[in-house]
Design a protein around this motif. Structure first.
Motif, PDB file in Angstrom:
ATOM      1  N   ALA A 217       0.845  -1.195   0.000  1.00 56.80           N
ATOM      2  CA  ALA A 217       0.000   0.000   0.000  1.00 56.80           C
ATOM      3  C   ALA A 217       0.878   1.242   0.000  1.00 56.80           C
ATOM      4  CB  ALA A 217      -0.915  -0.005   1.232  1.00 56.80           C
TER       5      ALA A 217
ATOM      6  N   GLU B  48       1.388   5.302   0.025  1.00 55.97           N
ATOM      7  CA  GLU B  48       0.799   6.606   0.276  1.00 55.97           C
ATOM      8  C   GLU B  48       1.084   7.533  -0.904  1.00 55.97           C
ATOM      9  OE1 GLU B  48       4.914   6.592   2.135  1.00 55.97           O
ATOM     10  OE2 GLU B  48       3.252   5.195   1.841  1.00 55.97           O
ATOM     11  N   LYS B  49       0.380   8.624  -0.997  1.00 50.17           N
ATOM     12  CA  LYS B  49       0.512   9.556  -2.121  1.00 50.17           C
ATOM     13  C   LYS B  49       1.969   9.994  -2.282  1.00 50.17           C
ATOM     14  CE  LYS B  49      -4.140  11.615  -2.053  1.00 50.17           C
ATOM     15  NZ  LYS B  49      -4.735  10.858  -0.935  1.00 50.17           N
TER      16      LYS B  49
ATOM     17  N   GLU C  91      -2.172   2.213  -4.838  1.00 49.26           N
ATOM     18  CA  GLU C  91      -1.771   3.592  -4.590  1.00 49.26           C
ATOM     19  C   GLU C  91      -2.960   4.391  -4.075  1.00 49.26           C
ATOM     20  OE1 GLU C  91       0.611   7.151  -6.975  1.00 49.26           O
ATOM     21  OE2 GLU C  91      -0.152   5.400  -8.043  1.00 49.26           O
ATOM     22  N   ASP C  92      -2.711   5.227  -3.081  1.00 51.64           N
ATOM     23  CA  ASP C  92      -3.754   6.079  -2.516  1.00 51.64           C
ATOM     24  C   ASP C  92      -4.118   7.150  -3.537  1.00 51.64           C
ATOM     25  OD1 ASP C  92      -5.537   7.287  -0.891  1.00 51.64           O
ATOM     26  OD2 ASP C  92      -4.135   7.893   0.656  1.00 51.64           O
TER      27      ASP C  92
ATOM     28  N   VAL D 175     -10.125   4.891  -5.201  1.00 47.19           N
ATOM     29  CA  VAL D 175      -9.400   3.694  -4.780  1.00 47.19           C
ATOM     30  C   VAL D 175     -10.372   2.626  -4.287  1.00 47.19           C
ATOM     31  CG1 VAL D 175      -9.024   4.451  -2.391  1.00 47.19           C
ATOM     32  CG2 VAL D 175      -7.416   2.857  -3.459  1.00 47.19           C
TER      33      VAL D 175
ATOM     34  N   ASN E  90       2.330   4.626   5.880  1.00 47.18           N
ATOM     35  CA  ASN E  90       1.218   4.079   5.097  1.00 47.18           C
ATOM     36  C   ASN E  90       0.126   3.444   5.957  1.00 47.18           C
ATOM     37  OD1 ASN E  90       2.193   1.556   5.884  1.00 47.18           O
ATOM     38  ND2 ASN E  90       2.071   0.677   3.841  1.00 47.18           N
TER      39      ASN E  90
ATOM     40  N   PHE F  63      -3.473   4.469   5.445  1.00 52.20           N
ATOM     41  CA  PHE F  63      -3.975   3.983   4.159  1.00 52.20           C
ATOM     42  C   PHE F  63      -4.290   2.488   4.236  1.00 52.20           C
ATOM     43  CE2 PHE F  63      -2.954   2.987  -0.509  1.00 52.20           C
ATOM     44  CZ  PHE F  63      -4.268   3.191  -0.891  1.00 52.20           C
TER      45      PHE F  63
ATOM     46  N   LYS G  50      -7.571   2.096   5.790  1.00 52.51           N
ATOM     47  CA  LYS G  50      -8.625   2.429   4.833  1.00 52.51           C
ATOM     48  C   LYS G  50      -8.907   1.245   3.908  1.00 52.51           C
ATOM     49  CE  LYS G  50      -9.606   5.783   1.116  1.00 52.51           C
ATOM     50  NZ  LYS G  50      -9.080   7.004   0.435  1.00 52.51           N
TER      51      LYS G  50
END
Length: 515
Positions: free
Chosen positions: A8, A10-11, A41-42, A46, A68, A71, A74
């Motif tokens: 995962a 993060e931006k 990818e965030d 998504v 991360n 995320f 999430k």
């Protein structure tokens, strides 16, 4: 039974080859388990993306970091909404250090692997297949546990080469470097590091097998550039240097050029090691990353560093004199910093004329349950808001250090140069790879980049002297716009050099292949 191992991101994260989930995938596949590796990818939509592409799995595993974790939470929520019977697993250094906290913060994560993931993940799969409670699985933390569980370790002879699905995926996202691990464990004992959680002792692979892995990655995937993922590549002492020598000789005898970078410790290299350093350079070692961390006794003791300042100076000289670039790891501020320690740290950076902005501004990251965490907790220097996700949530013991930190937050971290420095460092890494691979063709660009680095070093030392020597934050505020503009100009010059290079043969072919 189908398993998804998901990296995962993060931006803004760079796509890299994740060796942890690659090793777990290889281990599970050896036991006839169906495993897929994914990047997520965030980004907008998504949730729809996950529901469309990842609905078919029984078990989902995630490596977790403080960057991360939210995320991952999430994604876990999305997975549980679409597939309530799925088992969601977290692993990695962060998960190992804070399993109870993660399970409390995210009800959608079912369990946390403690330590190395290969054996526990296999046991999780078997438990799900047999409808057995996860609470009975070794080295796996659940909400139903009655007794404390021990960390899982894997012997080096049981390690499998990582599945390279990650590598293929990352190549599609402009990564061109493959990561390789030749050992587990570290002979250093830095108080801020959690590297030894996975292994109670250092264990190394046979270097003949390591070279064979390099050769196969080069010949099968076209990889030319490699990063060694080891905590310190030359561990453990004399044996470690023999291993480095053995691998370097293999590479020198191989007909194709390749480039390598690795992590080292400063205290292990003496004048007598110059022949080994030259052999490394001949083999294609282009950069070494060395954690100097500080230039004063107080900080070095606080960090548990073995090396002293003279060791750092010597290592820097030995490698640079033999044409291997040294990337300095440095921690300018920590909760115990004072005017005196900050000044000493600055003087060293000015002496070596570092061109890396972060060396002048980096703050200690306090990772959960490390030795430095326990130390600061006992001193009462952790904020009430401190969690395993907030490694900078601490107090400064000294008022001046706190003022400097506040200044950096407002006048440096928030400026465009902070993001631009990372792009510049990426260019430095790429340039050194090209320097090794196309040495005869790059000489015209070497002097241009050296001038940019020298200008950056001059700008940094002049500006931060106002802060760390003159202790004049008001003047630093007045001159901040000029400093930022001058830094931006140098970063733009580097960008122009990069854009010119990618249009020029033979570098154009390299960039087209790796972009």
């Amino acid at each position: 039974m189908k398993v998804a191992l998901i990296n995962a991101l993060e931006k803004g994260s760079k796509y890299t080859d994740n060796l942890g989930i690659g090793c777990i995938a290889s281990f599970l596949r050896e036991h006839k388990i169906d495993v897929d590796i994914h990047y997520v990818e965030d980004r907008p939509q998504v949730e729809q993306y996950i529901q469309t592409n990842y609905h078919q799995y029984n078990i989902y595993g995630f490596p977790m970091f403080d960057t991360n974790a939210l995320f991952v939470f999430k994604i876990a929520r999305i997975i549980k909404q679409m597939n309530p019977n799925a088992v969601v697993v977290a692993g990695g250094h962060l998960a190992t250090s804070a399993p109870a906290e993660i399970l409390e913060d995210c009800s959608d994560i079912d369990c946390v692997i403690l330590g190395a993931g290969e054996y526990p993940m296999l046991e999780i799969v078997r438990a799900v297949e047999n409808n057995t409670a996860l609470s009975v699985v070794n080295s796996v933390k659940t909400r139903e546990d009655i007794e404390e569980k021990k960390l899982a370790h894997i012997n080096i002879e049981d390690m499998r080469r990582p599945a390279r699905d990650n590598l293929i995926l990352s190549f599609q996202k402009n990564n061109y470097v493959s990561r390789i691990s030749t050992s587990r464990g570290c002979c250093g004992h830095c108080t801020f590091c959690c590297a030894n959680e996975y292994s109670s002792r250092w264990e190394g692979r046979d270097m003949d097998d390591v070279f064979q892995e390099i050769r196969e990655l080069h010949e099968e995937y076209g990889v030319q550039c490699f990063t060694f993922n080891d905590g310190s590549f030359e561990d453990p002492g004399k044996l470690g240097k023999q291993r480095v020598e053995s691998l370097s000789k293999h590479i020198v005898e191989y007909p194709d050029r390749m480039s390598f970078r690795c992590f080292l410790r400063a205290e292990t290299f003496q004048e007598k090691d110059v022949p080994l350093i030259r052999l490394m350079r001949k083999a294609g070692f282009t950069q070494v990353i060395i954690g100097f961390e500080a230039a004063n006794e107080q900080d070095l003791n606080f960090y548990g560093k073995i090396a002293n300042v003279d060791d750092n100076r010597r290592a820097l000289r030995l490698f640079t004199e033999n044409d291997i670039d040294v990337i300095i790891g440095y921690i300018m501020l920590n909760p115990l910093s004072t005017k005196a320690t900050l000044r000493e740290n600055f003087v060293f950076l000015k002496e070596v004329q570092t061109y890396i902005l972060e060396n002048y501004t980096n703050r200690l990251q306090v990772y959960y349950n490390t030795k430095v965490y326990q130390d600061l907790k006992n001193r009462g220097l952790l904020n009430r808001e401190f969690t395993y996700l907030t490694p900078l949530a601490y107090h400064y013991q000294d008022d001046w250090a706190r003022e400097v930190n506040d200044f950096l937050l407002e006048y440096i971290d928030s400026k465009p140069i902070y993001r631009m420095q990372y792009d510049f460092m990426e260019f430095i890494h790429v340039f050194r790879d090209i320097y090794i691979l196309y040495h005869e063709d790059i000489s015209a660009y070497v002097q241009q980049l050296r001038q940019i680095k020298n200008q950056l070093g001059k700008l940094l030392s002049e500006y931060f002297e106002i802060i760390y020597v003159d202790c004049d934050l008001n003047r630093a505020k007045r001159e901040n716009d000029r400093f930022v503009q001058a830094m931006v100009h140098q970063y733009q010059q580097a960008r122009k050099l990069y854009l010119h290079m990618i249009k020029t043969e033979p570098f154009r072919a390299f960039f087209m292949k790796n972009s």
